[in-house]
Design a protein around this motif. Sequence first.
Motif, PDB file in Angstrom:
ATOM      1  N   MET A  27       0.831  -1.056   0.352  1.00 46.40           N
ATOM      2  CA  MET A  27       0.155  -0.018   0.349  1.00 46.40           C
ATOM      3  C   MET A  27       0.724   1.362  -0.167  1.00 46.40           C
ATOM      4  O   MET A  27       0.341   1.456  -0.379  1.00 46.40           O
ATOM      5  N   GLY A  28       1.910   1.326   0.662  1.00 46.58           N
ATOM      6  CA  GLY A  28       3.042   2.435   0.538  1.00 46.58           C
ATOM      7  C   GLY A  28       4.217   2.381   1.173  1.00 46.58           C
ATOM      8  O   GLY A  28       4.600   0.958   1.433  1.00 46.58           O
ATOM      9  N   THR A  29       4.770   2.926   1.193  1.00 50.17           N
ATOM     10  CA  THR A  29       6.491   2.844   1.891  1.00 50.17           C
ATOM     11  C   THR A  29       6.798   4.013   2.792  1.00 50.17           C
ATOM     12  O   THR A  29       7.087   3.672   3.578  1.00 50.17           O
ATOM     13  N   ASP A  69      18.426   0.652  -5.076  1.00 56.88           N
ATOM     14  CA  ASP A  69      19.303   1.401  -4.813  1.00 56.88           C
ATOM     15  C   ASP A  69      18.806   1.768  -3.109  1.00 56.88           C
ATOM     16  O   ASP A  69      18.935   3.283  -2.878  1.00 56.88           O
ATOM     17  N   PHE A  70      18.343   1.138  -2.389  1.00 57.54           N
ATOM     18  CA  PHE A  70      18.303   1.516  -0.765  1.00 57.54           C
ATOM     19  C   PHE A  70      19.170   2.329   0.191  1.00 57.54           C
ATOM     20  O   PHE A  70      20.218   1.647  -0.130  1.00 57.54           O
ATOM     21  N   GLU A  71      18.605   2.805   1.236  1.00 62.54           N
ATOM     22  CA  GLU A  71      20.007   3.346   1.636  1.00 62.54           C
ATOM     23  C   GLU A  71      20.043   2.407   3.332  1.00 62.54           C
ATOM     24  O   GLU A  71      19.230   1.773   3.514  1.00 62.54           O
ATOM     25  N   HIS A  72      21.187   2.064   2.835  1.00 60.26           N
ATOM     26  CA  HIS A  72      22.006   0.693   3.943  1.00 60.26           C
ATOM     27  C   HIS A  72      22.736   1.822   5.613  1.00 60.26           C
ATOM     28  O   HIS A  72      23.195   1.021   5.642  1.00 60.26           O
ATOM     29  N   PHE A  73      22.531   2.666   5.334  1.00 58.31           N
ATOM     30  CA  PHE A  73      22.715   3.471   6.835  1.00 58.31           C
ATOM     31  C   PHE A  73      24.512   3.198   7.250  1.00 58.31           C
ATOM     32  O   PHE A  73      25.507   3.297   5.857  1.00 58.31           O
ATOM     33  N   MET A  74      24.361   2.920   8.243  1.00 55.85           N
ATOM     34  CA  MET A  74      26.099   2.252   8.466  1.00 55.85           C
ATOM     35  C   MET A  74      26.430   1.174   8.391  1.00 55.85           C
ATOM     36  O   MET A  74      27.621   0.330   8.571  1.00 55.85           O
ATOM     37  N   LEU A  75      25.519   0.551   7.454  1.00 61.08           N
ATOM     38  CA  LEU A  75      26.323  -0.177   6.616  1.00 61.08           C
ATOM     39  C   LEU A  75      27.309  -0.992   5.578  1.00 61.08           C
ATOM     40  O   LEU A  75      27.258   0.046   4.267  1.00 61.08           O
ATOM     41  N   ALA A  80      25.595  -4.451   2.722  1.00 61.08           N
ATOM     42  CA  ALA A  80      24.128  -4.063   2.647  1.00 61.08           C
ATOM     43  C   ALA A  80      23.697  -5.268   0.962  1.00 61.08           C
ATOM     44  O   ALA A  80      22.830  -5.452   0.914  1.00 61.08           O
ATOM     45  N   ARG A  81      24.170  -5.146   0.040  1.00 64.02           N
ATOM     46  CA  ARG A  81      24.347  -6.678  -0.928  1.00 64.02           C
ATOM     47  C   ARG A  81      24.005  -7.645  -0.892  1.00 64.02           C
ATOM     48  O   ARG A  81      23.306  -8.233  -0.355  1.00 64.02           O
ATOM     49  N   ARG A  88      15.763  -5.391   4.686  1.00 62.47           N
ATOM     50  CA  ARG A  88      15.869  -4.551   4.087  1.00 62.47           C
ATOM     51  C   ARG A  88      14.247  -3.946   4.187  1.00 62.47           C
ATOM     52  O   ARG A  88      14.220  -2.928   4.776  1.00 62.47           O
ATOM     53  N   LEU A  89      13.492  -4.799   4.069  1.00 58.08           N
ATOM     54  CA  LEU A  89      11.980  -4.133   4.664  1.00 58.08           C
ATOM     55  C   LEU A  89      11.577  -3.847   6.266  1.00 58.08           C
ATOM     56  O   LEU A  89      11.314  -3.110   6.442  1.00 58.08           O
ATOM     57  N   LEU A  90      12.620  -4.548   7.024  1.00 55.74           N
ATOM     58  CA  LEU A  90      12.328  -4.580   8.658  1.00 55.74           C
ATOM     59  C   LEU A  90      13.855  -3.025   8.718  1.00 55.74           C
ATOM     60  O   LEU A  90      13.101  -2.195   9.389  1.00 55.74           O
ATOM     61  N   LEU A  91      14.209  -2.896   7.927  1.00 56.85           N
ATOM     62  CA  LEU A  91      15.757  -2.052   7.984  1.00 56.85           C
ATOM     63  C   LEU A  91      14.753  -0.416   8.209  1.00 56.85           C
ATOM     64  O   LEU A  91      14.812   0.056   8.330  1.00 56.85           O
ATOM     65  N   HIS A  92      13.816  -0.783   6.232  1.00 57.84           N
ATOM     66  CA  HIS A  92      12.858   0.739   6.416  1.00 57.84           C
ATOM     67  C   HIS A  92      12.213   0.893   7.301  1.00 57.84           C
ATOM     68  O   HIS A  92      11.745   1.614   7.690  1.00 57.84           O
TER      69      HIS A  92
END
Length: 415
Positions: A27-29, A69-75, A80-81, A88-92
């Motif tokens: 439904m959205g981000t 091209d998601f943001e991976h912060f301090m990784l 990240a790859r 990735r969903l949980l991190l977001h």
Amino acid sequence: MQNSPDSTQNFIPRRVFITGTGMISPMGTDSAGHVASLRAGENHFREIDFFDVSKQRVKTAGVADLADDFEHFMLSEREARGLDRGTRLLLHATAQAMNSAKLDNVSPETGFIVGTSAGAMPVGEEYYKIAARDGERRGQFRRVENYQAQRQAGAVQRALGFRAQTLIISNACASGANAIGHAYHQIRSGRKSLALAGGYDALCQLVFAGFDALQALAESGIPRPFDAARDGLALGEGAAMFVLESEESMLDRGAVPLVEICGYGMATDLHHLTQPHPEGNAAVRSMTGACRQAGMEPREIDYINSHGTGTPLNDVAEANAITEWAGEDAKQISVSSTKSAMGHLLGGAGAIESAICLLALKNQLLPASLNIREADPACRFDLVREPREAALNVALTNSFGFGGSNASLIFRNAS
């Protein structure tokens, strides 16, 4: 037997507030995207294109918009790859929740309580495919290590620069709701003052093929919860995380409450491994328990975000349970299933649907059960078939899982 906190004479329960929320689903981000979709009453199903569905009866699902091209912060780029889709969903969702709550400092005593059903299943799939194909051992230890759900939670904490007390709850489709409920109990009892909690699951081939083999999926790919001719569920993916705080912690930080969590009930249905009791006995107990803890009667509930999968047995059992629990007051309670718009998010369902309750309360909006042509006669409540505005103060969400897990959470506008 040790007394529960509520039965201890000197126990004074703390109020528990949500001060931050993050979400991603078909439904959205973010919150704004979900509100726009709820107002529009939109379906979000499309053909799966990131694993092979050519041999499946059903080829569509609710797919989250997860950018490459998601943001991976301090990784690092390499770390990240290596993240699977669920992580990735949980991190977001976790990063969004912390930003929403303006939470910069997470102490090691903070709870990080996460519900999931499938976990890192894509990593397990990769291990199996390689082992079955040629017995290659290179990289297999890494796959075994990263298959564990606590590794996903650890990766999120490394990315966001904190270390917390981690608890993984895997209780089928009630996992996300149980995680929130457990965090609520931790704060309410005084064991913790702040916690991050929620749930997630990503689409993957093994789980999708399993539900298809069970013939649990709607052949059209479009679920119709509470429709008289419903024929199955649709799968989806997503994550929602929340920052939960005691009133004292919230005031000390100058945080703004979004809603108050005021009740949590859970019960076990021993009727069947995958089928609920026809009368929804455990569902009645979980809703009753949540109301008892909140000090409320069913008539005080304005809206129920139902479990409502769209399967023939689940929906009638939940409808019967709501009527048994609320009696004549059921007619005044608005009910819908937002799985009709995005699918069943498995371990993430209870978390996303809790977030939708929050959005409903904050925006005074009743989400709809979409795709209904003729309502099942068992629906003796206000079945919301189109989104509409309404005065809402209290919302309840139900989550029921395979194995008979039942959980109900109650949210109230903060005051």
